[in-house]
Design a protein around this motif. Structure first.
Motif, PDB file in Angstrom:
ATOM      1  N   ARG A  31       6.031 -20.922  13.671  1.00  0.00           N
ATOM      2  CA  ARG A  31       7.113 -21.483  13.163  1.00  0.00           C
ATOM      3  C   ARG A  31       8.362 -20.073  13.683  1.00  0.00           C
ATOM      4  N   LYS A  32       7.906 -18.922  13.701  1.00  0.00           N
ATOM      5  CA  LYS A  32       8.665 -17.808  14.528  1.00  0.00           C
ATOM      6  C   LYS A  32       9.643 -17.340  13.251  1.00  0.00           C
ATOM      7  N   THR A  33       8.741 -16.964  11.239  1.00  0.00           N
ATOM      8  CA  THR A  33       9.584 -17.397  10.618  1.00  0.00           C
ATOM      9  C   THR A  33       8.251 -16.935   9.087  1.00  0.00           C
ATOM     10  N   GLY A  34       8.692 -16.673   8.577  1.00  0.00           N
ATOM     11  CA  GLY A  34       7.683 -16.445   7.057  1.00  0.00           C
ATOM     12  C   GLY A  34       7.385 -14.726   6.454  1.00  0.00           C
ATOM     13  N   ASP A  35       7.193 -14.914   5.450  1.00  0.00           N
ATOM     14  CA  ASP A  35       7.318 -13.582   4.557  1.00  0.00           C
ATOM     15  C   ASP A  35       6.232 -12.697   4.125  1.00  0.00           C
ATOM     16  N   VAL A  36       5.196 -12.030   4.147  1.00  0.00           N
ATOM     17  CA  VAL A  36       3.698 -12.337   3.263  1.00  0.00           C
ATOM     18  C   VAL A  36       4.049 -10.573   2.834  1.00  0.00           C
ATOM     19  N   ILE A  37       3.709 -11.193   0.955  1.00  0.00           N
ATOM     20  CA  ILE A  37       3.791 -10.045   0.095  1.00  0.00           C
ATOM     21  C   ILE A  37       2.611  -9.260   0.118  1.00  0.00           C
ATOM     22  N   VAL A  38       2.273  -8.574   0.284  1.00  0.00           N
ATOM     23  CA  VAL A  38       0.281  -7.894  -0.447  1.00  0.00           C
ATOM     24  C   VAL A  38       0.879  -7.204  -1.743  1.00  0.00           C
ATOM     25  N   THR A  39       0.497  -7.751  -2.367  1.00  0.00           N
ATOM     26  CA  THR A  39      -0.191  -6.564  -3.809  1.00  0.00           C
ATOM     27  C   THR A  39      -0.422  -5.198  -3.946  1.00  0.00           C
ATOM     28  N   SER A  40      -0.434  -4.168  -4.257  1.00  0.00           N
ATOM     29  CA  SER A  40      -0.632  -3.288  -3.293  1.00  0.00           C
ATOM     30  C   SER A  40      -0.666  -2.821  -5.314  1.00  0.00           C
ATOM     31  N   SER A  41      -1.083  -1.365  -4.919  1.00  0.00           N
ATOM     32  CA  SER A  41      -0.485  -0.187  -5.970  1.00  0.00           C
ATOM     33  C   SER A  41      -0.086   1.657  -5.144  1.00  0.00           C
ATOM     34  N   LEU A  42       0.538   1.856  -7.052  1.00  0.00           N
ATOM     35  CA  LEU A  42      -0.013   3.632  -6.856  1.00  0.00           C
ATOM     36  C   LEU A  42      -0.255   4.449  -6.706  1.00  0.00           C
ATOM     37  N   ALA A  43      -1.612   3.773  -6.777  1.00  0.00           N
ATOM     38  CA  ALA A  43      -2.667   4.342  -6.329  1.00  0.00           C
ATOM     39  C   ALA A  43      -3.125   4.427  -4.480  1.00  0.00           C
ATOM     40  N   ALA A  44      -2.128   3.626  -3.624  1.00  0.00           N
ATOM     41  CA  ALA A  44      -2.136   3.445  -2.405  1.00  0.00           C
ATOM     42  C   ALA A  44      -2.273   4.629  -1.647  1.00  0.00           C
ATOM     43  N   HIS A  45      -1.347   5.716  -2.746  1.00  0.00           N
ATOM     44  CA  HIS A  45      -0.038   6.537  -2.088  1.00  0.00           C
ATOM     45  C   HIS A  45      -1.119   7.924  -2.881  1.00  0.00           C
ATOM     46  N   TYR A  46      -1.679   7.777  -3.302  1.00  0.00           N
ATOM     47  CA  TYR A  46      -2.053   9.830  -4.550  1.00  0.00           C
ATOM     48  C   TYR A  46      -3.792   9.009  -5.203  1.00  0.00           C
ATOM     49  N   PRO A  47      -4.453  10.426  -4.691  1.00  0.00           N
ATOM     50  CA  PRO A  47      -5.938  10.260  -5.398  1.00  0.00           C
ATOM     51  C   PRO A  47      -5.639   9.897  -6.336  1.00  0.00           C
ATOM     52  N   THR A  48      -5.747   8.617  -6.958  1.00  0.00           N
ATOM     53  CA  THR A  48      -5.820   8.974  -8.469  1.00  0.00           C
ATOM     54  C   THR A  48      -7.096   9.405  -9.377  1.00  0.00           C
ATOM     55  N   PRO A  49      -7.242  11.029  -9.987  1.00  0.00           N
ATOM     56  CA  PRO A  49      -8.649  10.921 -10.146  1.00  0.00           C
ATOM     57  C   PRO A  49      -9.138   9.809 -11.223  1.00  0.00           C
ATOM     58  N   TRP A  50      -8.891   9.106 -11.819  1.00  0.00           N
ATOM     59  CA  TRP A  50     -10.029   8.007 -12.602  1.00  0.00           C
ATOM     60  C   TRP A  50     -10.107   6.895 -11.998  1.00  0.00           C
ATOM     61  N   GLU A  51      -9.452   6.641 -10.640  1.00  0.00           N
ATOM     62  CA  GLU A  51     -10.090   5.481 -10.505  1.00  0.00           C
ATOM     63  C   GLU A  51     -10.584   5.735  -8.527  1.00  0.00           C
ATOM     64  N   PRO A  52     -11.756   5.518  -8.356  1.00  0.00           N
ATOM     65  CA  PRO A  52     -12.057   6.439  -6.512  1.00  0.00           C
ATOM     66  C   PRO A  52     -11.802   5.403  -6.648  1.00  0.00           C
ATOM     67  N   VAL A  53     -13.166   4.231  -6.870  1.00  0.00           N
ATOM     68  CA  VAL A  53     -12.957   2.820  -6.316  1.00  0.00           C
ATOM     69  C   VAL A  53     -11.778   1.947  -5.979  1.00  0.00           C
ATOM     70  N   TYR A  54     -10.845   1.766  -6.837  1.00  0.00           N
ATOM     71  CA  TYR A  54     -10.130   0.365  -7.370  1.00  0.00           C
ATOM     72  C   TYR A  54      -8.494   1.259  -6.330  1.00  0.00           C
ATOM     73  N   ALA A  55      -8.453   2.507  -5.344  1.00  0.00           N
ATOM     74  CA  ALA A  55      -8.082   3.660  -4.964  1.00  0.00           C
ATOM     75  C   ALA A  55      -8.412   3.255  -3.595  1.00  0.00           C
ATOM     76  N   SER A  56      -9.397   3.751  -3.710  1.00  0.00           N
ATOM     77  CA  SER A  56      -9.714   3.259  -2.232  1.00  0.00           C
ATOM     78  C   SER A  56      -9.345   1.693  -1.091  1.00  0.00           C
ATOM     79  N   SER A  57      -9.852   0.641  -2.360  1.00  0.00           N
ATOM     80  CA  SER A  57      -9.251  -0.828  -1.935  1.00  0.00           C
ATOM     81  C   SER A  57      -7.913  -0.745  -1.485  1.00  0.00           C
ATOM     82  N   LYS A  58      -7.253  -0.176  -2.444  1.00  0.00           N
ATOM     83  CA  LYS A  58      -5.658  -0.655  -2.111  1.00  0.00           C
ATOM     84  C   LYS A  58      -5.405   1.098  -0.773  1.00  0.00           C
ATOM     85  N   TRP A  59      -5.761   2.205  -1.073  1.00  0.00           N
ATOM     86  CA  TRP A  59      -5.920   2.630   0.654  1.00  0.00           C
ATOM     87  C   TRP A  59      -6.338   1.492   2.090  1.00  0.00           C
TER      88      TRP A  59
END
Length: 242
Positions: free
Chosen positions: A130-158
């Motif tokens: 269709r030559k048009t469209g928007d994809v939005i993905v819910t990521s997390s602040l954890a994708a941008h910082y090695p959050t100490p209390w969520e190594p598994v979750y943060a890795s998924s978002k990275w």
């Protein structure tokens, strides 16, 4: 009065609660017809009861491979086209890695990474045609910082952040925009596994976002002129200090 998303069709995964519900309701308010995908049939029925036929409820278990593969074809069959795909469904594993349950890790990586990739893979041919469209993905602040209390979750978002960055560069020439919304902590059920002392501290400080605030930013991303891509938004409570 014309609304910003009049005539558009959106699909939102994880639409029964949290950010997904807020996103769906923001798009409905902006005039879109929204295909709401979730495994919580009762919540989807309630959403349909509130908004009528502007809501197209699809009960789907994205952790089931066959159900996951059926999502885009079912949405297209029900609504005719997809202008917006919000890949929002996800889960959370927090705490020390040594204390994490292996099955929970596997489930989270499947939903947060594999399902997102498969859903976007399935919807892109339709948008490219269709030559048009928007994809939005819910990521997390954890994708941008090695959050100490969520190594598994943060890795998924990275991982999913890398996916968004690369896919966007592949499809922009087809008129398809791909962006990620990366909120800090939001008051949703996903925070249930947070250390309670940390959660109470943040609540007391006013250092948590509301899902509706995230939805407002998603709507901003979707309503920019087609020649503009808001590729990444990182948003956090002002008082939240990593």
């Amino acid at each position: 009065m014309t609304k910003a998303l009049d005539g558009k069709v959106a699909v939102v995964t994880g639409a029964a609660s949290g950010i997904g519900l807020a996103s769906a309701e923001a798009m409905l308010a902006a005039g879109a017809r929204v295909v709401t995908a979730d495994r919580d049939e009762a919540a989807l029925k309630a959403l349909h009861a509130r908004h009528g036929d502007a809501v197209v409820p699809l009960v789907v278990d994205l952790l089931d491979p066959a159900d996951c593969a059926s999502l885009v074809p079912r949405a297209l069959s029900a609504a005719g086209r997809i202008d917006v795909f919000h890949a929002n469904a996800g889960t959370y594993v927090g705490g020390d890695l040594v204390d994490a349950d292996a099955a929970a890790i596997d489930r989270m990586l499947t939903l947060n990474v594999n399902v997102v990739m498969k859903n976007v893979h399935d919807v892109l041919p339709h948008m490219i045609a269709r030559k048009t469209g928007d994809v939005i993905v819910t990521s997390s602040l954890a994708a941008h910082y090695p959050t100490p209390w969520e190594p598994v979750y943060a890795s998924s978002k990275w991982a999913i952040n890398a996916f968004v960055q690369i896919v966007r560069r592949q499809v922009f020439k087809h008129g398809v925009r791909v962006g990620a919304i990366s909120p800090g902590p939001v008051i949703t059920g996903l925070l249930a596994d947070w250390p309670q002392d940390k959660l109470q501290e943040l609540k007391a400080q006013g250092s948590l976002l509301e899902a509706s605030e995230v939805a407002e930013v998603i709507l901003f991303m979707l309503t920019r002129p087609r020649g503009m891509t808001i590729r990444d938004v990182v948003m956090m409570p002002t008082n939240f200090d990593l």
